[in-house]
Scaffold this active site. Sequence first.
Site, PDB file in Angstrom:
ATOM      1  CE  LYS A  22      -7.708   4.982   4.536  1.00  0.00           C
ATOM      2  NZ  LYS A  22      -9.103   5.315   4.466  1.00  0.00           N
TER       3      LYS A  22
ATOM      4  CB  SER B 230     -12.499  -0.336   2.623  1.00  0.00           C
ATOM      5  OG  SER B 230     -11.120  -0.513   2.447  1.00  0.00           O
TER       6      SER B 230
ATOM      7  NE  ARG C  18      -3.648   2.161   2.683  1.00  0.00           N
ATOM      8  CZ  ARG C  18      -3.323   3.309   3.280  1.00  0.00           C
ATOM      9  NH1 ARG C  18      -2.127   3.478   3.805  1.00  0.00           N
ATOM     10  NH2 ARG C  18      -4.205   4.277   3.371  1.00  0.00           N
TER      11      ARG C  18
HETATM   12  N1  3NM Z   1      -7.465   1.557   6.447  1.00  0.00           N
HETATM   13  P1  3NM Z   1      -2.523   0.898  11.543  1.00  0.00           P
HETATM   14  S1  3NM Z   1      -7.404   2.232   8.879  1.00  0.00           S
HETATM   15  C1  3NM Z   1      -5.079   1.459   5.782  1.00  0.00           C
HETATM   16  O1  3NM Z   1     -10.364   2.155   8.383  1.00  0.00           O
HETATM   17  C2  3NM Z   1      -6.136   1.683   6.770  1.00  0.00           C
HETATM   18  O2  3NM Z   1     -10.225   1.382   6.380  1.00  0.00           O
HETATM   19  C3  3NM Z   1      -8.255   1.828   7.478  1.00  0.00           C
HETATM   20  O3  3NM Z   1      -2.884   1.277  10.043  1.00  0.00           O
HETATM   21  C4  3NM Z   1      -9.723   1.791   7.411  1.00  0.00           C
HETATM   22  O4  3NM Z   1      -2.570  -0.575  11.662  1.00  0.00           O
HETATM   23  C5  3NM Z   1      -5.927   2.047   8.094  1.00  0.00           C
HETATM   24  O5  3NM Z   1      -1.123   1.428  11.712  1.00  0.00           O
HETATM   25  C6  3NM Z   1      -4.602   2.251   8.761  1.00  0.00           C
HETATM   26  O6  3NM Z   1      -3.501   1.616  12.419  1.00  0.00           O
HETATM   27  C7  3NM Z   1      -4.134   1.036   9.485  1.00  0.00           C
END
Ligand code: 3NM
Length: 216
Positions: free
Chosen positions: A140, A111, A39
Amino acid sequence: MNRHILSLYFIMGSNNTNESPVHVLQQAIEGGITCFQFREKGHGALVGKEKQQLARELQQVCQANGVPFFVNDDLKLALELEADGIHVGQDDIPVREIKKLAPASMLVGVSAKTLEEAKSAVEDGADYIGTGPMFITSTKEDADVPVGPERIRFLREEGMTLPIVGIGGIDEKNAHHVLEAGADGIAVISAISMSRHPKQATSDLKKILMENGRNE
Ligand code: 3NM
Protein backbone atom coordinates in the site's frame (compact mmCIF):
# COMPACT_ATOMS: atom_id res chain seq x y z
CA MET A 1 -22.23 -12.13 10.19
CA ASN A 2 -20.45 -15.45 10.21
CA ARG A 3 -17.00 -14.34 11.32
CA HIS A 4 -15.39 -17.52 10.02
CA ILE A 5 -15.61 -16.27 6.46
CA LEU A 6 -13.00 -13.65 7.39
CA SER A 7 -10.36 -16.09 8.54
CA LEU A 8 -8.29 -16.14 5.36
CA TYR A 9 -9.18 -12.95 3.57
CA PHE A 10 -7.36 -12.57 0.26
CA ILE A 11 -7.20 -9.17 -1.45
CA MET A 12 -5.92 -8.48 -4.95
CA GLY A 13 -6.02 -6.10 -7.88
CA SER A 14 -4.40 -6.41 -11.28
CA ASN A 15 -1.23 -4.62 -10.13
CA ASN A 16 -0.62 -6.97 -7.19
CA THR A 17 0.53 -9.84 -9.38
CA ASN A 18 2.73 -10.55 -12.36
CA GLU A 19 0.48 -13.44 -13.33
CA SER A 20 -3.10 -13.57 -14.51
CA PRO A 21 -5.26 -12.42 -11.59
CA VAL A 22 -7.87 -15.04 -12.47
CA HIS A 23 -5.26 -17.78 -12.24
CA VAL A 24 -3.89 -16.48 -8.94
CA LEU A 25 -7.41 -16.30 -7.50
CA GLN A 26 -8.16 -19.85 -8.62
CA GLN A 27 -4.98 -21.05 -6.95
CA ALA A 28 -5.78 -19.14 -3.78
CA ILE A 29 -9.24 -20.70 -3.69
CA GLU A 30 -7.75 -24.16 -4.11
CA GLY A 31 -5.41 -23.35 -1.25
CA GLY A 32 -8.36 -22.46 0.97
CA ILE A 33 -9.07 -18.72 1.16
CA THR A 34 -12.38 -17.97 2.86
CA CYS A 35 -13.21 -14.68 1.12
CA PHE A 36 -11.85 -12.38 -1.56
CA GLN A 37 -11.71 -8.61 -2.01
CA PHE A 38 -11.20 -6.98 -5.40
CA ARG A 39 -9.01 -3.93 -4.73
CA GLU A 40 -8.05 -2.12 -7.91
CA LYS A 41 -5.92 0.73 -6.58
CA GLY A 42 -2.53 2.37 -6.89
CA HIS A 43 -0.05 2.62 -9.72
CA GLY A 44 -1.36 1.34 -13.06
CA ALA A 45 -4.76 0.36 -11.66
CA LEU A 46 -7.48 -0.34 -14.22
CA VAL A 47 -10.42 2.05 -14.46
CA GLY A 48 -13.80 2.12 -16.17
CA LYS A 49 -14.86 -0.81 -18.31
CA GLU A 50 -11.61 -2.70 -17.86
CA LYS A 51 -11.89 -2.53 -14.10
CA GLN A 52 -15.49 -3.65 -14.25
CA GLN A 53 -14.65 -6.51 -16.60
CA LEU A 54 -11.90 -7.86 -14.36
CA ALA A 55 -14.15 -7.51 -11.33
CA ARG A 56 -16.80 -9.60 -13.06
CA GLU A 57 -14.33 -12.30 -14.03
CA LEU A 58 -12.98 -12.56 -10.51
CA GLN A 59 -16.48 -12.54 -9.06
CA GLN A 60 -17.43 -15.43 -11.31
CA VAL A 61 -14.48 -17.45 -10.04
CA CYS A 62 -15.59 -16.72 -6.48
CA GLN A 63 -19.21 -17.59 -7.19
CA ALA A 64 -18.28 -20.86 -8.88
CA ASN A 65 -16.49 -21.83 -5.68
CA GLY A 66 -18.80 -20.40 -3.03
CA VAL A 67 -16.27 -17.80 -1.90
CA PRO A 68 -17.73 -14.43 -0.77
CA PHE A 69 -16.71 -11.56 -3.08
CA PHE A 70 -16.02 -8.08 -1.69
CA VAL A 71 -15.32 -4.86 -3.58
CA ASN A 72 -12.93 -2.26 -2.21
CA ASP A 73 -14.23 1.28 -1.92
CA ASP A 74 -16.32 1.41 -5.16
CA LEU A 75 -19.98 1.29 -4.06
CA LYS A 76 -21.26 1.74 -7.61
CA LEU A 77 -19.36 -1.34 -8.73
CA ALA A 78 -20.39 -3.32 -5.65
CA LEU A 79 -24.06 -2.52 -6.34
CA GLU A 80 -23.81 -3.29 -10.05
CA LEU A 81 -22.25 -6.65 -9.38
CA GLU A 82 -24.43 -7.37 -6.35
CA ALA A 83 -21.23 -8.12 -4.46
CA ASP A 84 -21.43 -9.98 -1.16
CA GLY A 85 -19.66 -7.13 0.55
CA ILE A 86 -17.82 -3.86 0.33
CA HIS A 87 -14.78 -2.61 2.23
CA VAL A 88 -14.10 1.08 2.77
CA GLY A 89 -11.41 3.19 4.38
CA GLN A 90 -11.87 6.10 6.77
CA ASP A 91 -11.72 8.60 3.88
CA ASP A 92 -14.12 6.73 1.61
CA ILE A 93 -17.91 6.78 1.49
CA PRO A 94 -19.17 6.56 5.11
CA VAL A 95 -20.54 3.25 6.37
CA ARG A 96 -23.84 4.96 7.27
CA GLU A 97 -24.30 6.03 3.65
CA ILE A 98 -23.57 2.55 2.37
CA LYS A 99 -26.05 1.06 4.79
CA LYS A 100 -28.73 3.39 3.36
CA LEU A 101 -27.93 2.61 -0.27
CA ALA A 102 -26.97 -1.07 -0.27
CA PRO A 103 -29.15 -4.13 0.23
CA ALA A 104 -29.25 -5.28 3.84
CA SER A 105 -27.46 -8.47 2.86
CA MET A 106 -24.35 -6.65 1.63
CA LEU A 107 -21.62 -6.92 4.26
CA VAL A 108 -19.74 -3.74 5.07
CA GLY A 109 -16.21 -3.66 6.37
CA VAL A 110 -14.29 -0.56 7.35
CA SER A 111 -10.65 0.10 8.11
CA ALA A 112 -10.32 1.16 11.74
CA LYS A 113 -7.13 1.38 13.69
CA THR A 114 -8.02 3.50 16.68
CA LEU A 115 -10.55 2.73 19.41
CA GLU A 116 -12.59 5.76 18.31
CA GLU A 117 -12.72 4.54 14.72
CA ALA A 118 -13.65 1.06 15.88
CA LYS A 119 -16.45 2.41 18.11
CA SER A 120 -17.79 4.50 15.23
CA ALA A 121 -17.73 1.42 13.02
CA VAL A 122 -19.95 -0.37 15.55
CA GLU A 123 -22.33 2.60 15.83
CA ASP A 124 -22.56 2.94 12.06
CA GLY A 125 -23.46 -0.72 11.67
CA ALA A 126 -20.26 -2.07 10.11
CA ASP A 127 -20.04 -5.85 9.98
CA TYR A 128 -16.31 -6.05 10.63
CA ILE A 129 -13.22 -3.88 10.87
CA GLY A 130 -9.82 -4.19 9.26
CA THR A 131 -6.98 -3.05 11.49
CA GLY A 132 -3.51 -2.28 10.26
CA PRO A 133 -0.89 -2.13 9.20
CA MET A 134 0.12 -4.99 11.46
CA PHE A 135 3.66 -4.96 10.06
CA ILE A 136 5.65 -3.04 7.47
CA THR A 137 4.10 -3.39 4.04
CA SER A 138 5.26 -2.21 0.65
CA THR A 139 1.98 -3.06 -1.07
CA LYS A 140 0.00 0.00 0.00
CA GLU A 141 1.68 3.17 -1.22
CA ASP A 142 0.30 5.39 1.55
CA ALA A 143 0.38 2.86 4.38
CA ASP A 144 0.78 4.25 7.88
CA VAL A 145 3.37 3.27 10.44
CA PRO A 146 2.59 -0.26 11.68
CA VAL A 147 0.35 -0.43 14.74
CA GLY A 148 1.26 -4.07 15.38
CA PRO A 149 -0.88 -6.95 16.64
CA GLU A 150 -0.93 -5.24 20.07
CA ARG A 151 -3.50 -2.87 18.65
CA ILE A 152 -5.93 -5.74 18.13
CA ARG A 153 -5.25 -6.98 21.66
CA PHE A 154 -5.97 -3.46 22.93
CA LEU A 155 -9.25 -3.25 21.00
CA ARG A 156 -10.34 -6.60 22.46
CA GLU A 157 -9.36 -5.51 25.97
CA GLU A 158 -11.49 -2.41 25.47
CA GLY A 159 -14.47 -4.65 24.79
CA MET A 160 -14.56 -4.62 21.00
CA THR A 161 -16.52 -7.69 19.94
CA LEU A 162 -16.98 -6.85 16.27
CA PRO A 163 -15.11 -9.23 13.95
CA ILE A 164 -11.57 -7.95 13.33
CA VAL A 165 -9.16 -8.80 10.55
CA GLY A 166 -5.54 -7.79 10.80
CA ILE A 167 -3.92 -6.46 7.62
CA GLY A 168 -0.56 -5.27 6.39
CA GLY A 169 2.69 -7.18 5.99
CA ILE A 170 1.19 -10.45 7.22
CA ASP A 171 2.96 -13.59 6.11
CA GLU A 172 3.38 -17.17 7.13
CA LYS A 173 5.98 -16.26 9.76
CA ASN A 174 4.13 -13.51 11.61
CA ALA A 175 0.46 -14.46 11.09
CA HIS A 176 0.24 -16.26 14.43
CA HIS A 177 0.94 -13.02 16.34
CA VAL A 178 -2.14 -11.44 14.74
CA LEU A 179 -4.35 -14.40 15.63
CA GLU A 180 -2.99 -14.66 19.17
CA ALA A 181 -3.86 -10.97 19.64
CA GLY A 182 -7.51 -11.77 19.02
CA ALA A 183 -8.08 -11.29 15.29
CA ASP A 184 -10.78 -13.38 13.65
CA GLY A 185 -8.78 -13.46 10.48
CA ILE A 186 -5.81 -12.30 8.48
CA ALA A 187 -6.08 -10.22 5.32
CA VAL A 188 -3.22 -10.57 2.88
CA ILE A 189 -2.23 -9.34 -0.54
CA SER A 190 1.40 -10.04 -1.43
CA ALA A 191 1.88 -13.16 0.71
CA ILE A 192 -0.36 -14.89 -1.82
CA SER A 193 -0.46 -12.67 -4.92
CA MET A 194 3.30 -12.30 -5.24
CA SER A 195 4.13 -15.86 -4.29
CA ARG A 196 5.57 -18.11 -6.99
CA HIS A 197 3.17 -20.74 -5.71
CA PRO A 198 -0.03 -19.03 -4.62
CA LYS A 199 -1.81 -22.27 -3.78
CA GLN A 200 1.02 -23.46 -1.54
CA ALA A 201 1.35 -20.02 0.05
CA THR A 202 -2.36 -20.12 0.84
CA SER A 203 -2.18 -23.62 2.31
CA ASP A 204 0.73 -22.51 4.48
CA LEU A 205 -1.36 -19.66 5.89
CA LYS A 206 -4.31 -22.01 6.30
CA LYS A 207 -2.16 -24.30 8.41
CA ILE A 208 -1.35 -21.43 10.76
CA LEU A 209 -5.05 -20.62 11.05
CA MET A 210 -5.74 -24.25 11.96
CA GLU A 211 -2.96 -24.25 14.55
CA ASN A 212 -4.62 -21.21 16.10
CA GLY A 213 -8.07 -22.72 16.22
CA ARG A 214 -9.53 -20.91 13.18
CA ASN A 215 -10.34 -24.16 11.46
CA GLU A 216 -13.85 -23.62 10.17
N1 3NM B 1 -4.48 -1.85 3.93
P1 3NM B 1 0.23 -6.87 2.08
S1 3NM B 1 -2.14 -2.38 4.71
C1 3NM B 1 -4.59 -2.79 1.64
O1 3NM B 1 -3.18 -0.81 7.04
C2 3NM B 1 -3.88 -2.53 2.89
O2 3NM B 1 -5.19 -0.63 6.30
C3 3NM B 1 -3.66 -1.69 4.96
O3 3NM B 1 -0.83 -5.78 1.63
C4 3NM B 1 -4.03 -0.99 6.19
O4 3NM B 1 -0.51 -8.03 2.61
C5 3NM B 1 -2.57 -2.90 3.17
O5 3NM B 1 0.95 -7.21 0.80
C6 3NM B 1 -1.66 -3.66 2.26
O6 3NM B 1 1.14 -6.22 3.07
C7 3NM B 1 -1.67 -5.13 2.53
